[in-house]
Write a protein that holds these residues in place. Structure first.
Motif, PDB file in Angstrom:
ATOM      1  N   ASN A 242       0.831  -1.218   0.000  1.00 26.46           N
ATOM      2  CA  ASN A 242       0.000   0.000   0.000  1.00 26.46           C
ATOM      3  C   ASN A 242       0.857   1.257   0.000  1.00 26.46           C
ATOM      4  O   ASN A 242       0.599   2.193  -0.751  1.00 26.46           O
ATOM      5  CB  ASN A 242      -0.903   0.023   1.246  1.00 26.46           C
ATOM      6  CG  ASN A 242      -2.213  -0.683   0.990  1.00 26.46           C
ATOM      7  OD1 ASN A 242      -2.837  -0.469  -0.029  1.00 26.46           O
ATOM      8  ND2 ASN A 242      -2.633  -1.526   1.915  1.00 26.46           N
ATOM      9  N   ASN A 246       1.285   3.815  -3.127  1.00 24.97           N
ATOM     10  CA  ASN A 246       0.957   5.242  -2.926  1.00 24.97           C
ATOM     11  C   ASN A 246       2.114   6.131  -3.361  1.00 24.97           C
ATOM     12  O   ASN A 246       1.908   7.168  -3.987  1.00 24.97           O
ATOM     13  CB  ASN A 246       0.667   5.514  -1.449  1.00 24.97           C
ATOM     14  CG  ASN A 246      -0.767   5.171  -1.074  1.00 24.97           C
ATOM     15  OD1 ASN A 246      -1.571   4.855  -1.930  1.00 24.97           O
ATOM     16  ND2 ASN A 246      -1.075   5.244   0.213  1.00 24.97           N
ATOM     17  N   ARG A 249       1.872   6.258  -7.078  1.00 18.55           N
ATOM     18  CA  ARG A 249       0.684   6.985  -7.542  1.00 18.55           C
ATOM     19  C   ARG A 249       0.795   8.478  -7.318  1.00 18.55           C
ATOM     20  O   ARG A 249       0.423   9.283  -8.151  1.00 18.55           O
ATOM     21  CB  ARG A 249      -0.533   6.524  -6.731  1.00 18.55           C
ATOM     22  CG  ARG A 249      -1.262   5.392  -7.327  1.00 18.55           C
ATOM     23  CD  ARG A 249      -2.532   5.215  -6.537  1.00 18.55           C
ATOM     24  NE  ARG A 249      -3.113   3.932  -6.824  1.00 18.55           N
ATOM     25  CZ  ARG A 249      -4.011   3.342  -6.045  1.00 18.55           C
ATOM     26  NH1 ARG A 249      -4.382   3.934  -4.924  1.00 18.55           N
ATOM     27  NH2 ARG A 249      -4.511   2.188  -6.370  1.00 18.55           N
ATOM     28  N   GLY A 308      -6.647   2.234   1.450  1.00 19.59           N
ATOM     29  CA  GLY A 308      -5.297   1.694   1.648  1.00 19.59           C
ATOM     30  C   GLY A 308      -4.667   2.076   2.977  1.00 19.59           C
ATOM     31  O   GLY A 308      -4.224   1.205   3.739  1.00 19.59           O
TER      32      GLY A 308
HETATM   33 MG    MG Z   1      -3.401   3.828  -1.564  1.00 19.64          MG
END
Ligand code: MG
Ligand code: ATP
Length: 344
Positions: A242, A246, A249, A308
């Protein structure tokens, strides 16, 4: 004169009765020592009787409250017995603390109810978008799009992406509800934290390469490392995944994600640091809440549901540890968590 205890009230009544008796007997000319004895006897007798009456009366009045607090039928005699060696003040302090506990419990339940409603609303909202999208694509296909070579493939692919999104949401919800139920116990085992970081970093490499992001794991060149932890390897893998996803992203093209494990006495501190978009100070306190996203548009576009970090927090707290974040808007973020170290 302020009467503070049941005993002082009884003595006052006894004294008044004793004095009245003495005055009445003296008035009719009774000898002084007989007056004295009679007054003393009346004082003792009336005081004891008054004390007994007060205790009975208070116990009678307290009975409904005791029955309510203890949720069972209580006899006046039981309360009177307890009042004999306790002050009424103590009883009222007990009751106030019970009432405060009750108030706190009611506030907690109200908060939980509010959270439940919000949670259900969020779940429905998140599922609505992909379901409506799928419905739209199917309708277009049925209305003639199926025969159109250009449209049919494009719409089927879009419908597939919406289905994938729903699967992701349901997967996250399933994890959250498993973590929520008390039945779920973390299964601790000893493993090399640096090796796990390396393994998960490798799994996310394809996603990172799409944005030309480099992932580094400090200390991974000399495995086994000194950072062995006792934790649930599967769930800690999810935490790392996660955090790393992240960092990709919400990272910047050509950026770097640095993963570091630090040996700190009886703990291992893990840091996942990126040089991406960062998080505003005002968003930090709510970041680990379910469905919370700082930029809904961007997150959704990247396939995010905002679950998440809630899962990350849950897993780390289920290990009895803490997760925290430092971030500066435009500069990047660092997520940190600890795990119990295994002494090698
Ligand atoms: Mg996430
Ligand atoms: N490394 C990061 N840099 C900047 N913002 C971040 C970072 N990590 C999380 N965020 C912000 O916190 C929000 C919550 O993150 P979280 O991982 O819980 O949800 P998500 O990534 O949107 O969805 P998913 O459930 O798929 O993980 C994100 O939407 C994003 O706005």
């Amino acid at each position: 004169m302020i009467i503070k205890t049941k005993e002082s009230a009884s003595w006052l009544i006894g004294s008044v009765a004793g004095v009245c008796t003495a005055v009445a007997m003296a008035a009719v000319g009774v000898t002084w020592w007989v007056v004295l004895i009679a007054a003393a006897l009346v004082f003792v007798g009336v005081s004891l009787f008054a004390l007994w009456m007060i205790v009975k009366y208070v116990a009678y009045k307290l009975r409904p409250i005791y029955s309510m607090v203890l949720s069972r039928d209580i006899h006046t005699g039981d309360i009177a017995e307890q009042l004999k060696d306790r002050k009424v003040d103590d009883v009222s302090a007990d009751l106030s603390s019970w009432a405060e506990d009750n108030d706190r419990e009611i506030a907690r339940l109200k908060e939980a109810e509010k959270f439940r409603k919000q949670y259900l609303g969020n779940v429905a909202h998140e599922l609505k978008t992909p379901i409506f999208n799928i419905q739209g694509y199917i309708s277009t296909l049925l209305d003639g799009g199926l025969e159109d070579e250009v449209v049919n493939r494009k719409y089927l692919e879009r419908a597939e992406r919406s289905v994938e999104r729903m699967i992701n949401i349901l997967g996250d919800l399933d994890t959250i509800s498993r973590l929520d139920s008390d039945m779920n116990q973390m299964r601790a085992e000893s493993f090399d934290m640096v090796a796990l970081c390396k393994e998960i970093a490798e799994q996310t490499e394809i996603e990172a390469s799409k944005r030309d992001i480099t992932i580094t794991v400090k200390g991974a060149d000399s495995l086994p490392s000194r950072c062995w932890v006792s934790a649930d390897k599967f769930y800690i893998g999810q935490v790392l995944e996660n955090l790393i996803v992240n960092s990709i992203r919400y990272g910047k093209d050509g950026g770097t994600t640095k993963i570091t494990c630090r040996d700190m006495l009886d703990k291992v501190l893990v840091e996942v640091e990126d040089d991406g978009i960062g998080i505003a100070k005002s968003d930090l306190p709510r970041l680990f809440e379910r469905f919370y996203r700082t930029d809904k548009g961007r997150s959704r576009e990247q396939g995010g549901t905002g679950l998440g970090l809630a899962i990350v927090k849950h897993i780390i707290e289920n290990h009895g540890e803490k997760v925290s974040v430092r971030s500066e808007l435009g500069k990047g973020s660092t997520f940190t968590f600890t795990l119990p170290k295994v002494q090698l």
